[in-house]
Motif scaffolding. Structure first.
Motif, mmCIF file in Angstrom:
data_model
loop_
_atom_site.group_PDB
_atom_site.id
_atom_site.type_symbol
_atom_site.label_atom_id
_atom_site.label_comp_id
_atom_site.label_asym_id
_atom_site.label_seq_id
_atom_site.Cartn_x
_atom_site.Cartn_y
_atom_site.Cartn_z
ATOM 1 N N ALA A 61 0.817 -1.256 0.109
ATOM 2 C CA ALA A 61 -0.183 0.027 -0.042
ATOM 3 C C ALA A 61 0.966 1.241 -0.008
ATOM 4 O O ALA A 61 0.396 2.465 -0.161
ATOM 5 C CB ALA A 61 -0.998 -0.022 1.270
ATOM 6 N N PRO A 116 0.456 6.614 -0.047
ATOM 7 C CA PRO A 116 -0.181 5.090 -0.138
ATOM 8 C C PRO A 116 -0.445 4.771 -1.397
ATOM 9 O O PRO A 116 -0.906 5.658 -2.413
ATOM 10 C CB PRO A 116 -1.729 5.458 0.663
ATOM 11 C CG PRO A 116 -1.763 6.809 0.820
ATOM 12 C CD PRO A 116 -0.302 7.630 0.739
ATOM 13 N N ALA A 125 -2.633 3.027 -4.312
ATOM 14 C CA ALA A 125 -4.220 3.237 -4.854
ATOM 15 C C ALA A 125 -4.767 1.895 -4.764
ATOM 16 O O ALA A 125 -3.943 0.755 -5.650
ATOM 17 C CB ALA A 125 -4.349 3.848 -6.201
ATOM 18 N N THR A 145 -7.381 5.841 -2.922
ATOM 19 C CA THR A 145 -6.322 5.502 -1.733
ATOM 20 C C THR A 145 -7.330 5.625 -0.330
ATOM 21 O O THR A 145 -6.495 5.375 0.504
ATOM 22 C CB THR A 145 -5.491 6.675 -1.826
ATOM 23 O OG1 THR A 145 -6.083 7.994 -1.558
ATOM 24 C CG2 THR A 145 -4.507 6.833 -3.085
#
Length: 727
Positions: free
Chosen positions: A159, A166, A168, A213
């Motif tokens: 992630a 982070p 997606a 995200t």
């Protein structure tokens, strides 16, 4: 059983609940909201939602569902309140009222307004809750929507990108039993979270692939502002399935979920909409579609509004709902009974006294007392407290003061004072105009108040009290007061006949002239010069009058004097010629025999009567009402001093018969409007007597003076020049 038989009960209870909701919203302290008030507001929306779902009022049900979800977060401290958010809540309450009125009239609510308020609530939910939900960790007590569906977990390492941001995820979001209109709103909200790659399906099942995200839990929480948790399922797609192609709808679907419309009927999913969490419980977690299918019929067995309506059962055990028409019918019958009792009483009074008639006379006295007690008891049924009227004005003061940029505190006194229901409904509009007028013209801006040594916040007081057979309603402010010179100058500008010798009371009454306004510019609150004259006419039509007391720099009080009821009237019977008239006893001040030294003649033979150094216009009732065989000599007549519209008059009559209670019959409804007459009644001998309207009688007298002026037997003294100017 025909469910429509319960419509009226639902509508009445919903109106009461919405009135309570508005009161709680207006009393809410946004800085430190009271938990009980928030719970009460939530329970109101929850109860109305349950009833709307039961009766199939879809627009009302959906609006209250959105509203309820936002309120639920507010009462749990997840939504920080602000004044503009409370304004949105009040706007939603108004929309609920409009929808309720539409269903009550057998119509569909305004679709455009319905969609607008839904969009407003959804945008509020997204703006206020979306960021908070995304920033906060998912609640430990709430499992993810797809927890029961085997799905690959995204590892924390996968992630995160090389830069620390982070990565997606590709989410497959499935909507079950969601209409096209709601889907459009949902998709519009999903676009705020990321990129939509594909969408397909119908009302029974619709799939959307979202690259985002934001976590699935956060997206679900926002979607549940619009639909039920059972109508949404979210699954994280494996890396191999996440692409822009559109040939994997079956592969992406959770294994346990139905894949065809026949397996998951739209009607079964839509019946899940009324299922809301109980008032004291948190919203239910989202279920996988398979569980949703099993639980869909459940709401029909558990009516949504039941928990909140339980207290009503206890409340109605000591009361009963009766239509106003039935009460009016009883009042009319009691009125006829009083008329019959008066006829019998008059017949008995003409009999010779004696032992034989003594029992009859005693029986008539007992009948009279019982009839009076019965009349008072029946009339009390129509009496409702003034709180019914006053409760509408916190909202008016809040919105109007906000528009004007003023800080105003509203105080109410005498809320328990009772008034006839028909009068309370008809006094709301005049009072609303008087309140808005005080807010606009009376109370100054905060800066001006501080400069004048006053508190920054102005004070507006609404009060009610009984006085004799009347009710006194006052609208008082601590503003700048009325400006005598300014009013006189404006009156001359409008072409009104005024003089500097006018009393303050007469000058204050100028504000009721048609087209009269001292506002420098026209606003949406006031300034057009219409309204105050309508206020005066409306109050006069109710048998009342308006008084004004004002002190420059200290404030103004507008007093409305009304009879307690329009059905029964305490009156004084007078005789003019062969005709009997009724004067409302509340208008009669005194009666006297005029002397030559007390009568003065003005230009044009108009008479005035001096009473305690006050000169009163003389109205000869026989002239105004065209009565034949009446006494024309004022020195042989009786002068009855009466008051109307804040002014006093001397009525010349032939004889005073006495005081009696009469039943008011609307003359305009049964015949037509008669100048100088407010209503009629039936006397004990069966004859009809007219109830005189004092202000109307004065105007009628002025119009007839030029054409119907008999020669007087005794010439009165001329009025002193100084008094001519004063009049």
């Amino acid at each position: 059983m025909d469910i429509t038989d319960f419509y009226d009960t639902f509508f009445e209870e919903a109106e009461e609940l919405l009135a309570d909701m508005e009161r709680h919203l207006l009393e809410l302290d946004v800085e430190n909201p009271d938990a009980e008030q928030l719970n009460a507001i939530f329970r109101t929306a929850h109860s109305i939602k349950g009833g709307a779902g039961t009766f199939g009022f879809e627009a009302l049900q959906h609006t209250t569902h959105l509203f309820e979800n936002i309120l639920d977060h507010a009462r749990h401290g997840e939504l920080k309140l602000r004044r503009d958010i409370v304004d949105t809540f009040l706007e939603t309450k108004d929309m609920l009222n409009d929808q309720l009125a539409a269903y009550r009239n057998g119509e569909e609510p305004d679709q455009e307004a319905y969609e607008r308020i839904c969009k407003t609530l959804q945008q509020l939910a997204l703006a206020e809750m979306g960021n908070n939900l995304a920033a906060a960790p998912a609640p430990a007590t709430k499992p993810p929507a797809s927890a029961a569906t085997p799905a690959p977990e995204a590892a924390p390492a996968e992630a995160a990108s090389a830069s620390g941001a982070p990565a997606a995820d590709h989410l497959l979001i499935t909507f079950l039993g969601v209409s096209e209109n709601n889907r459009a709103l949902l998709i519009e909200e999903l676009e705020q979270f990321g990129t939509l790659h594909r969408r397909s399906g119908d009302d029974s099942r619709y799939e959307v692939e979202l690259e985002t995200t934001t976590s699935a839990d956060d997206i679900e929480a926002v979607m549940c502002f619009i639909i039920e948790p059972e109508q949404i399922a979210i699954q994280t797609l494996p890396a191999g399935q996440a692409s822009d192609s559109s040939d994997r709808s079956s592969a992406a679907a959770p294994a346990q979920q139905p894949t065809t419309a026949s397996e998951q009927p739209a009607s079964a999913q839509q019946t899940a909409a009324p299922a809301a969490p109980a008032a004291d419980q948190a919203p239910a977690p989202a279920k996988p579609a398979a569980e949703a299918q099993k639980s869909a019929p459940e709401p029909a067995q558990k009516p949504a509004g039941k928990p909140a309506t339980k207290p009503k059962v206890g409340a109605e055990s000591s009361s009963i709902r009766v239509s106003v028409e039935k009460v009016d019918q009883i009042i009319n019958l009691v009125g006829e009974l009083i008329i019959t009792q008066s006829m019998l009483d008059q017949t008995v009074s003409e009999l010779d006294g004696g032992i034989a008639n003594g029992a009859l006379i005693n029986g008539m006295s007992l009948l009279q007392r019982n009839a009076r007690d019965l009349q008072e008891s029946v009339m009390s049924i129509r009496m409702i407290p003034m709180d019914f009227v006053f409760s509408r004005f916190p909202r008016v003061v809040r919105e109007t003061s906000s528009k004007l940029g003023k800080e105003i505190e509203l105080c109410t006194e005498g809320e328990s004072t009772e008034l006839d229901k028909s009068l309370t409904e008809r006094i709301i509009d005049p009072l609303t105009h008087l309140v808005r007028n005080s807010l606009d013209h009376g109370i100054e801006l905060p800066e001006a108040r501080v400069a004048a040594g006053k508190p920054r916040k102005g004070k507006l007081t609404l009060s009610a009290r009984h006085q004799g057979g009347n009710i006194i309603i006052e609208v008082s402010d601590d503003g700048a007061g009325l400006n005598r010179e300014k009013l006189l100058a404006k009156a001359r500008e409008n072409g009104l006949s005024v003089s500097d010798s006018m009393t303050d009371d007469e000058v204050w009454q100028l504000i009721f002239a048609a087209g009269f306004s001292t506002a420098k510019e026209v606003t949406d609150v006031s300034g057009r010069g219409v309204g105050m004259d309508v206020v005066k006419r409306n109050i006069q039509s109710l048998g009342g009058h308006v008084q004004i007391m004002s002190t420059p720099g200290q404030g103004t009080t507008i007093r409305i004097v009304l009879p307690l009821t329009l059905a029964i009237l305490d009156g004084m019977s007078i005789k003019v010629g062969d005709e009997v008239f009724i004067l409302p006893l509340s208008t009669v001040l005194q009666s006297l025999q005029p002397t030559k030294d007390e009568l003065y003649e003005m230009a044009g033979q108009d008479l005035v009567l001096r009473v305690r150094d006050e000169y009163l216009p003389v109205i000869a009732v026989h002239e105004a009402m065209d009565v034949a065989n009446a006494q024309t000599d004022p020195l042989r007549s009786i002068a009855v001093i009466v008051q109307g519209e804040g002014r006093r008059y001397a009525l010349l009559v032939d004889e005073l018969i006495g005081q009696q209670q009469v039943v008011v019959k609307n003359l305009e409804t049964n015949y037509r409007k008669v100048p100088g007459v407010s209503a009629a009644t039936i006397l004990g001998d069966g004859s009809v007597a007219l109830i005189l309207d004092i202000p109307g009688l004065h105007q009628l007298s002025l119009s007839k003076k030029e054409t119907h002026r008999p020669r007087r037997a005794t010439a009165p003294a001329p009025l002193p020049p100084t008094e001519v100017n004063a009049l």
